[in-house]
Design a protein around this motif. Structure first.
Motif, PDB file in Angstrom:
ATOM      1  N   LYS A 125       0.817  -1.224   0.000  1.00  0.00           N
ATOM      2  CA  LYS A 125       0.000   0.000   0.000  1.00  0.00           C
ATOM      3  C   LYS A 125       0.851   1.276   0.000  1.00  0.00           C
ATOM      4  CE  LYS A 125      -3.295  -2.856   0.000  1.00  0.00           C
ATOM      5  NZ  LYS A 125      -3.851  -3.220  -1.313  1.00  0.00           N
ATOM      6  N   PHE A 126       1.899   1.247  -0.810  1.00  0.00           N
ATOM      7  CA  PHE A 126       2.813   2.380  -0.832  1.00  0.00           C
ATOM      8  C   PHE A 126       2.130   3.679  -1.262  1.00  0.00           C
ATOM      9  CE2 PHE A 126       5.512   5.194  -3.361  1.00  0.00           C
ATOM     10  CZ  PHE A 126       6.438   5.578  -2.398  1.00  0.00           C
ATOM     11  N   LEU A 127       1.287   3.618  -2.296  1.00  0.00           N
ATOM     12  CA  LEU A 127       0.659   4.844  -2.787  1.00  0.00           C
ATOM     13  C   LEU A 127      -0.245   5.461  -1.723  1.00  0.00           C
ATOM     14  CD1 LEU A 127      -0.143   3.847  -6.478  1.00  0.00           C
ATOM     15  CD2 LEU A 127       1.829   5.100  -5.579  1.00  0.00           C
ATOM     16  N   VAL A 141      -3.579   1.785  12.578  1.00  0.00           N
ATOM     17  CA  VAL A 141      -3.154   0.437  12.222  1.00  0.00           C
ATOM     18  C   VAL A 141      -4.240  -0.321  11.474  1.00  0.00           C
ATOM     19  CG1 VAL A 141      -3.880  -0.580  14.419  1.00  0.00           C
ATOM     20  CG2 VAL A 141      -2.051  -1.651  13.099  1.00  0.00           C
ATOM     21  N   GLU A 142      -5.502  -0.016  11.754  1.00  0.00           N
ATOM     22  CA  GLU A 142      -6.599  -0.725  11.111  1.00  0.00           C
ATOM     23  C   GLU A 142      -6.714  -0.418   9.619  1.00  0.00           C
ATOM     24  OE1 GLU A 142      -8.341  -3.169  12.335  1.00  0.00           O
ATOM     25  OE2 GLU A 142      -7.099  -2.984  14.139  1.00  0.00           O
ATOM     26  N   GLU A 143      -6.040   0.646   9.176  1.00  0.00           N
ATOM     27  CA  GLU A 143      -6.022   0.932   7.739  1.00  0.00           C
ATOM     28  C   GLU A 143      -5.155  -0.065   6.978  1.00  0.00           C
ATOM     29  OE1 GLU A 143      -5.389   4.996   6.345  1.00  0.00           O
ATOM     30  OE2 GLU A 143      -5.491   5.644   8.442  1.00  0.00           O
ATOM     31  N   TYR A 144      -4.172  -0.637   7.669  1.00  0.00           N
ATOM     32  CA  TYR A 144      -3.153  -1.421   6.981  1.00  0.00           C
ATOM     33  C   TYR A 144      -3.184  -2.908   7.297  1.00  0.00           C
ATOM     34  CZ  TYR A 144      -1.541   3.295   6.126  1.00  0.00           C
ATOM     35  OH  TYR A 144      -1.493   4.605   5.753  1.00  0.00           O
ATOM     36  N   MET A 145      -3.542  -3.270   8.505  1.00  0.00           N
ATOM     37  CA  MET A 145      -3.554  -4.688   8.881  1.00  0.00           C
ATOM     38  C   MET A 145      -4.416  -5.531   7.947  1.00  0.00           C
ATOM     39  SD  MET A 145      -2.363  -6.977  10.990  1.00  0.00           S
ATOM     40  CE  MET A 145      -1.875  -6.262  12.562  1.00  0.00           C
ATOM     41  N   THR A 147      -5.196  -5.025   4.836  1.00  0.00           N
ATOM     42  CA  THR A 147      -4.983  -4.842   3.394  1.00  0.00           C
ATOM     43  C   THR A 147      -3.583  -5.177   2.910  1.00  0.00           C
ATOM     44  OG1 THR A 147      -4.475  -2.500   3.767  1.00  0.00           O
ATOM     45  CG2 THR A 147      -6.758  -3.063   3.237  1.00  0.00           C
ATOM     46  N   CYS A 148      -2.585  -5.200   3.780  1.00  0.00           N
ATOM     47  CA  CYS A 148      -1.206  -5.472   3.360  1.00  0.00           C
ATOM     48  C   CYS A 148      -0.903  -6.967   3.389  1.00  0.00           C
ATOM     49  CB  CYS A 148      -0.220  -4.746   4.282  1.00  0.00           C
ATOM     50  SG  CYS A 148      -0.253  -2.956   4.128  1.00  0.00           S
ATOM     51  N   THR A 149      -0.136  -7.409   2.400  1.00  0.00           N
ATOM     52  CA  THR A 149       0.346  -8.797   2.387  1.00  0.00           C
ATOM     53  C   THR A 149       1.819  -8.784   2.018  1.00  0.00           C
ATOM     54  OG1 THR A 149      -0.155  -9.174   0.039  1.00  0.00           O
ATOM     55  CG2 THR A 149      -1.909  -9.641   1.613  1.00  0.00           C
ATOM     56  N   ASP A 150       2.520  -9.888   2.345  1.00  0.00           N
ATOM     57  CA  ASP A 150       3.908 -10.018   1.892  1.00  0.00           C
ATOM     58  C   ASP A 150       4.003 -11.146   0.872  1.00  0.00           C
ATOM     59  OD1 ASP A 150       4.363 -12.535   3.295  1.00  0.00           O
ATOM     60  OD2 ASP A 150       4.553 -11.365   5.149  1.00  0.00           O
ATOM     61  N   GLN A 151       5.201 -11.421   0.406  1.00  0.00           N
ATOM     62  CA  GLN A 151       5.388 -12.329  -0.718  1.00  0.00           C
ATOM     63  C   GLN A 151       5.815 -13.745  -0.330  1.00  0.00           C
ATOM     64  OE1 GLN A 151       4.445 -10.890  -3.687  1.00  0.00           O
ATOM     65  NE2 GLN A 151       3.998  -9.232  -2.260  1.00  0.00           N
ATOM     66  N   PRO A 263      -4.844 -17.268   0.943  1.00  0.00           N
ATOM     67  CA  PRO A 263      -5.973 -16.814   1.776  1.00  0.00           C
ATOM     68  C   PRO A 263      -6.168 -15.297   1.810  1.00  0.00           C
ATOM     69  CG  PRO A 263      -4.109 -17.413   3.154  1.00  0.00           C
ATOM     70  CD  PRO A 263      -3.737 -17.807   1.763  1.00  0.00           C
ATOM     71  N   PHE A 264      -5.147 -14.517   1.400  1.00  0.00           N
ATOM     72  CA  PHE A 264      -5.220 -13.075   1.616  1.00  0.00           C
ATOM     73  C   PHE A 264      -5.200 -12.231   0.345  1.00  0.00           C
ATOM     74  CE2 PHE A 264      -2.689 -14.630   5.406  1.00  0.00           C
ATOM     75  CZ  PHE A 264      -3.805 -14.753   6.219  1.00  0.00           C
TER      76      PHE A 264
END
Length: 361
Positions: A125-127, A141-145, A147-151, A263-264
Motif C-alpha cells: 500500500k505504498f501509494l 493500524v486498522e487501515e493497513y492490517m 490490506t497489506c500482504t507479503d510475498q 488466503p489473503f
C-alpha cells in the motif's frame, strides 16, 4: 607508473540518435584501448557519412547500418537493442555475412526491479502511504492490517524464462517465493535449462535451478495446465508472435483465480512483453470485477496509451510507459557485450548473443 600504450589496431564507430555524455565517451575509450573510437550522433532521415562506415572495423549502433559497399572493413556489428526486428530486412542482414551481436541479457536487473517494485507498491500500500505523508496524516493500524500482504510462500509463474525471467526468478526466490517456469520448447535436462546468452555478472539463474517446475509448449491446453498451478503472480515475458497474440484473455484470467489458494490475495498479472500478448479488454473486465487482485503493465495496446483510454482508471492497474528496462547502466552493459565479443574475435571463438541468420534470431 605511466599508462600502458596500446597499439590502435581497431576503429570503433559508435552511432546513436542521442548525444552520448562525455563521461560515457571516456569510459568507452578506456574500455577499448586498442581502438580508435569515433562517436557520431545520427539524425533521423540523414545518412551517416559514408567515410565513417568505410573506416570502421567495429560498429556499435541502434538503428543505423551501412550500405553493403561501405562495409568492407567491418568485422562485427553490435546493436544496443535486444533484438534486430527494426532492421531485420536491411541488406546488411539479408545479403552479408558480417557477424551481428545483440544486447540480449542486459535487461534482467532493471526489469526484475520494476516487477518487484510494482508488487510491493501494490501489496504494501505504498501509494496510500505516500498520499498520507503528503497530507501529514499518521494513519491508524486498522487501515493497513487488513490490506497489506507479503510475498513469502507465494507462487510465481513466469511465461518466458529468458534472461529477464531468470532475474525475476532470482529476486522472487530471495523474497521467499516459489518459481514455476514456462518455455516454448521443452527443457527436460539440466544442460537444456542453462542460460547460454550474456549474463550480467551476479544476476539471473545461469543453471536453471531456481524453478520448482518447468513447463513448455504454446498450445492452449499446456498454458491452461500452467495457469492451474495456483499461481499468485503471473509474469508475462514472451515475444509477440502470431501464436502469442492475445494468448492470455478472459478464460486464462478465470483459470488463475479459480485455482488460487492464497488466503489473503487474488492473482496479480505483470506484463513486460508486449501489449498485444494480453486481451486488454478482458484484463480490464477482470480487474473491474475483482477477479484479479491487480496488474502491472509496462506495455499496452496501443502505445502510447491515449490520454482518454479507459485502462488508465481501472482499479488495481499500475501503468508505466515501456520504461522498465531503462537506466544509466543500459549503454555500459551493452558495450560490455561488445568487449566480450572483441576478445572472442581475437581468439577466433564463437560470439556471445550472435544473430543467427538461418534461424532468424
Amino acid at each position: 607508473m605511466g599508462e600502458v600504450a596500446f597499439e590502435k589496431t581497431e576503429r570503433l564507430l559508435v552511432t546513436f540518435f542521442k548525444e552520448i555524455p562525455a563521461p560515457l565517451v571516456a569510459r568507452i575509450e578506456r574500455q577499448f584501448p586498442e581502438a580508435e573510437v569515433t562517436i557520431y550522433q545520427s539524425q533521423k532521415g540523414v545518412p551517416v557519412p559514408r567515410a565513417l562506415w568505410q573506416n570502421a572495423t567495429l560498429v556499435c549502433t541502434f538503428t543505423d547500418l551501412p550500405d553493403l559497399e561501405d562495409a568492407g572493413n567491418i568485422k562485427l556489428i553490435h546493436t544496443v537493442s535486444a533484438g534486430i526486428d527494426h532492421f531485420v530486412h536491411h541488406p546488411i542482414i539479408q545479403n552479408s555475412t558480417i557477424p551481428i551481436s545483440t544486447s540480449s541479457g542486459i535487461h534482467g536487473p532493471p526489469m526484475a526491479e520494476w516487477t518487484v517494485m510494482n508488487w510491493l507498491t501494490s501489496e504494501r500500500k505504498f501509494l496510500h502511504l505516500r498520499e498520507a505523508q503528503k497530507q501529514h496524516i499518521w494513519g491508524d493500524v486498522e487501515e493497513y492490517m487488513p490490506t497489506c500482504t507479503d510475498q513469502v510462500g507465494k507462487k510465481v509463474g513466469i511465461l518466458g524464462y529468458g534472461s529477464i525471467g531468470r532475474q525475476i526468478a532470482k529476486v522472487s526466490a530471495a523474497l521467499g517465493m516459489t518459481v514455476h517456469a514456462y518455455t516454448a520448447s521443452p527443457r527436460p535436462t539440466p544442460s537444456s535449462r542453462r542460460d547460454t546468452g550474456y549474463i550480467v555478472p551476479g544476476t539471473g539463474d545461469a543453471d536453471g535451478t531456481i524453478p520448482v517446475s518447468w513447463h513448455h509448449s504454446i498450445d492452449k491446453a499446456s498454458i491452461h495446465s500452467f495457469l492451474s498451478l495456483g499461481l499468485d503472480h503471473l509474469v508475462i515475458s514472451l515475444p509477440l508472435t502470431p501464436q502469442t497474440t492475445h494468448l492470455i484473455g478472459a478464460e486464462e484470467f478465470a483459470l488463475l483465480t479459480a485455482n488460487s489458494t492464497h488466503p489473503f490475495s487474488k492473482p496479480y498479472v505483470t506484463n513486460i512483453s508486449r501489449g498485444k500478448v494480453i486481451d486488454q479488454d478482458a484484463l480490464m473486465e477482470s480487474l473491474k470485477s475483482g477477479e484479479l487482485g491487480g496488474a502491472a503493465l509496462d506495455v499496452t495496446d496501443p502505445e502510447p496509451l491515449p490520454a482518454d483510454h479507459p485502462l488508465w482508471d481501472v482499479p488495481g492497474v499500475q501503468i508505466s510507459p515501456h520504461v522498465s528496462s531503462l537506466g544509466k547502466e543500459y549503454f555500459p552493459r551493452s558495450l560490455d557485450i561488445l568487449r566480450v565479443n572483441l576478445d572472442r574475435l581475437k581468439e577466433g571463438e564463437e560470439f556471445v548473443n550472435e544473430y543467427k541468420r538461418g534461424k532468424g534470431y
